[in-house]
Design an enzyme around this catalytic site. Structure first.
Site: not given
Ligand SMILES: Cc1ncc(COP(=O)(O)O)c(C=O)c1O
Length: 383
Positions: A183, A211, A240
């Site tokens: 991250s 991610h 995300k």
């Protein structure tokens, strides 16, 4: 007279402030995929993980609004009681299909997922090995499990193998846990080699693809980048690239059935609101339909890395490591004066001496936005 709790808190704050490490919340309204308003000013943000701009996509918003109108705002109870809305199982079926597993389970958040998953499968007699740069919630879950928890050097499979060789035999069960896309660094774990190391020593593998989903592997996440890797617990978030809130784990049917009956952050917490599931389903639909949107964050990130002759970005995250916290703060202030919001990341989120600007590139950034960023960051890259 100040009570001792208040005095304790003030003492800690003073210490942190003296080291430029005190953090405060700054009200920030997101206006669309990339523009935010703070203190009455509008900025282009490079600090949002809404990589595909889906939090503001008309179809995603419409799906969430329709679900609120029909089903209300909250789940009402834990999923095992009355909070198991049919949209949750629809979302789970969709996620399992995407990740190629038999089943999936959604969670209230990514933090809750990792916090609950690890203690579900390992306990005080077991071993957990965690990449040293893995997300804080993986470490928190490992700690909560009471298992013997050791870090291995970041992305160094040889170190993982050495630690498994040394410690595995002393524990009945072992779990290895890592971020898939890190991250704060944006690099990718060598999941094929990590999974081979796990197989060789009968260790289970938990991978956090928060991610990766929607960004790498044509949007399918790191599972698509490493089709031969065997990952027992494929965890990720809906917060995300999916643009909403919540998280998931994909695994075999018995593993998911066991999670639904035993994981404390599923059993003892209210279900995900139906509107979050509706939004996620709509977002996954847009993602599947629009490969050019999915390709954009890495393309933007690579425009940035190419400008500085850096290795091509592997994901939508690019760190500009500046060292001391004060330097990162000064750089962020400078960028802010130029209309760009890049929040400085300082210890303990990143290791001491590696304070940084963490750049998050999104499909909604135009090439011109990236060029503005390049010019603004240039003096900090070559001071
Ligand atoms: C790798 C990783 N895992 C888990 C989380 C936590 O997810 P959530 O924000 O949904 O709690 C984050 C970030 O927030 C993350 O970066």
């Amino acid at each position: 007279m100040t009570d001792t709790l208040t005095a304790f808190a003030q003492g800690k704050i003073d210490q942190l402030a003296a080291a430029s490490l005190f953090r405060t919340l700054k009200p920030t309204a997101r206006l669309d995929g990339v523009r935010v308003e703070r203190d009455g000013r509008t900025f282009v943000s490079f600090s949002c993980n809404d990589y595909l701009g889906l939090s503001h996509h008309p179809e995603v918003k419409a799906a969430a609004k329709a679900a609120v109108d029909t089903y209300g705002t909250g789940a009402g109870a834990s999923r095992l009681i009355t909070g198991d809305h049919p949209l949750l199982s629809e979302l789970e079926t969709r996620l399992a299909r995407l990740k190629g597993t038999e089943a999936a389970c959604v969670f209230g958040s990514g933090f809750l997922a990792n916090l609950g998953l690890i203690p579900t499968f390992v306990g005080p007699e077991d071993l957990v090995l965690v990449d040293e740069l893995a997300h804080a919630c993986i470490w928190a879950g490992a700690k909560l499990s009471g298992a013997r928890t050791l870090g291995f050097r970041h992305n160094e499979v040889a170190d993982l193998e050495a630690k498994l060789a040394e410690h595995r035999a002393r524990h009945p069960k072992a779990l290895v846990a890592t971020d898939a896309v890190f991250s704060m660094d944006g690099d990718i774990a060598p999941l094929d080699a990590v999974s081979r190391a796990c197989r060789a020593r009968d260790a289970w593998l938990l991978v956090d693809d928060a991610h990766g989903l929607g960004v790498v592997g044509d949007g399918g996440g790191t599972a698509k980048l490493f089709p031969d890797a065997r990952v027992d617990l494929q965890m990720g978030t809906l917060s995300k690239a999916v643009g909403g809130y919540g998280a998931y784990v994909c695994a075999s049917q018995p593993v998911i059935d066991f999670i639904k009956t035993r994981t404390r952050t599923v059993v003892y917490t209210t279900g995900l609101p139906p509107a979050n599931a509706a939004a996620a389903l709509a977002a996954l639909e847009v993602m599947a339909r629009e490969p050019e949107r999915v390709a954009a964050p890495i393309a933007r990130a690579r425009r940035f890395t190419a400008a500085f002759n850096l290795p091509p970005a592997e994901s939508a995250v690019v760190p500009v490591v500046l060292g001391e916290a004060e330097t990162a703060l000064a750089a962020a202030r400078d960028l802010e004066s130029k209309g760009l919001l890049v929040v400085p990341i300082r210890p303990p989120t990143v290791p001491a001496g590696t304070a940084r600007l963490r750049l998050a590139f999104c499909s909604e950034h135009t090439p011109e936005h990236v060029d503005r960023l390049i010019e603004a960051v240039r003096p900090w890259m070559h001071p």
